[in-house]
Design a protein around this motif. Structure first.
Motif, PDB file in Angstrom:
ATOM      1  N   GLU A   1      14.106 -15.195-239.442  1.00  0.00           N
ATOM      2  CA  GLU A   1      15.354 -14.528-239.810  1.00  0.00           C
ATOM      3  C   GLU A   1      16.415 -15.500-239.606  1.00  0.00           C
ATOM      4  O   GLU A   1      17.320 -15.684-240.303  1.00  0.00           O
ATOM      5  N   GLU A   2      16.428 -16.122-238.551  1.00  0.00           N
ATOM      6  CA  GLU A   2      17.447 -17.264-238.365  1.00  0.00           C
ATOM      7  C   GLU A   2      17.536 -18.435-239.390  1.00  0.00           C
ATOM      8  O   GLU A   2      18.496 -18.743-239.838  1.00  0.00           O
ATOM      9  N   ARG A   3      16.188 -18.814-239.746  1.00  0.00           N
ATOM     10  CA  ARG A   3      16.203 -19.852-240.531  1.00  0.00           C
ATOM     11  C   ARG A   3      16.580 -19.525-241.983  1.00  0.00           C
ATOM     12  O   ARG A   3      17.239 -20.255-242.821  1.00  0.00           O
TER      13      ARG A   3
ATOM     14  N   GLU B   1      11.439  -6.173-245.700  1.00  0.00           N
ATOM     15  CA  GLU B   1      12.850  -5.263-245.182  1.00  0.00           C
ATOM     16  C   GLU B   1      13.903  -6.194-244.843  1.00  0.00           C
ATOM     17  O   GLU B   1      15.165  -5.886-245.282  1.00  0.00           O
ATOM     18  N   LEU B   2      13.716  -7.428-244.468  1.00  0.00           N
ATOM     19  CA  LEU B   2      14.721  -8.563-244.096  1.00  0.00           C
ATOM     20  C   LEU B   2      15.278  -8.892-245.609  1.00  0.00           C
ATOM     21  O   LEU B   2      16.516  -8.886-245.753  1.00  0.00           O
ATOM     22  N   LEU B   3      14.598  -9.011-246.508  1.00  0.00           N
ATOM     23  CA  LEU B   3      14.713  -9.562-247.781  1.00  0.00           C
ATOM     24  C   LEU B   3      15.682  -8.413-248.636  1.00  0.00           C
ATOM     25  O   LEU B   3      16.606  -8.952-249.314  1.00  0.00           O
ATOM     26  N   GLN B   4      15.128  -7.226-248.407  1.00  0.00           N
ATOM     27  CA  GLN B   4      15.943  -6.126-249.050  1.00  0.00           C
ATOM     28  C   GLN B   4      17.417  -6.050-248.412  1.00  0.00           C
ATOM     29  O   GLN B   4      18.388  -6.083-248.881  1.00  0.00           O
ATOM     30  N   LYS B   5      17.398  -6.067-246.875  1.00  0.00           N
ATOM     31  CA  LYS B   5      18.794  -6.025-246.129  1.00  0.00           C
ATOM     32  C   LYS B   5      19.646  -7.266-246.701  1.00  0.00           C
ATOM     33  O   LYS B   5      20.730  -6.845-246.755  1.00  0.00           O
ATOM     34  N   THR B   6      19.177  -8.462-246.802  1.00  0.00           N
ATOM     35  CA  THR B   6      20.014  -9.556-246.995  1.00  0.00           C
ATOM     36  C   THR B   6      20.054  -9.641-248.776  1.00  0.00           C
ATOM     37  O   THR B   6      20.806 -10.898-248.975  1.00  0.00           O
TER      38      THR B   6
END
Ligand code: ADP
Length: 183
Positions: free
Chosen positions: A70-72, A99-104
């Motif tokens: 997530e940080e990278r 989920e992370l890719l959707q969120k960002t």
């Protein structure tokens, strides 16, 4: 915009191919194994926590690798695309990434599956000589790959994200096929 995930057993050549393709496309090559080894070398809190897992060929706990990914991916150079190598390694990590890719707002990722037979990868890894490349640890990493990581092939195939590249050819031929497909 290229966002790629490389899947494949240890020793299939994904690190090498990911590096070449990332340079070709001018995007960062993000290897969770490299990041963990660097952290271990520097004895950072992450490195200290990861050490015993990496040395024995076990997977580092999800939370540790998920935080580092997530940080990278938040860093500036990742805004123009990336190649992820070594992550995700199990379905829980893939669900986290989705989920992370959707969120960002970083969707559209594709997955390259580079496979190779067990006897081929064991021979290659034994000649590489990394600290976690003893026969016992290699067998354990392969077992984890077949049990936990290989199900991601179906996971991404079901989501129409899988690109098929024939990994059973020379390094140059694989690079050529990758560039033809993606470059
Ligand atoms: P290889 O593909 O040759 O097994 P890597 O450099 O990708 O090597 O990974 C080395 C080690 O780092 C793994 O055996 C594991 O302990 C740890 N590791 C790397 N990525 C992950 C991940 N996504 N989840 C859990 N552990 C990981």
């Amino acid at each position: 915009m290229t966002r790629l995930i490389f899947l494949g057993p240890p020793g299939a050549g994904k690190g090498t191919q990911a590096q070449i393709l990332a340079e070709h496309l001018h995007i960062p090559h993000i290897s969770t194994g490299d990041i963990l080894r660097q952290a271990m070398k520097e004895q950072t809190p992450l490195g200290i926590k990861a050490q015993s897992y990496v040395d024995s060929g076990e997977l580092v706990p999800d939370q540790l690798v998920q935080d580092l990914v997530e940080e990278r991916l938040e860093q500036a150079d990742a805004k123009s695309g990336w190649i992820l190598d070594g992550f995700p390694r199990k379905v829980t990590q893939a669900a986290f990434l989705e989920e992370l890719l959707q969120k960002t707002g970083q969707g559209g990722e594709k997955v390259v599956n580079l496979d190779a037979a067990d006897d081929v990868v064991v021979a290659r890894l034994l000649s590489r000589g990394r600290k976690d490349d003893t026969e016992e640890v290699i067998r354990r990493r392969l077992e984890i790959y077949r049990n936990d990581t290989a199900p991601l092939i179906d996971y991404y195939s079901d989501r129409q994200k899988l690109l098929t590249i024939n990994g059973d050819q020379s390094q140059e031929e694989v690079t050529h096929e990758l560039k033809e497909t993606l470059g």
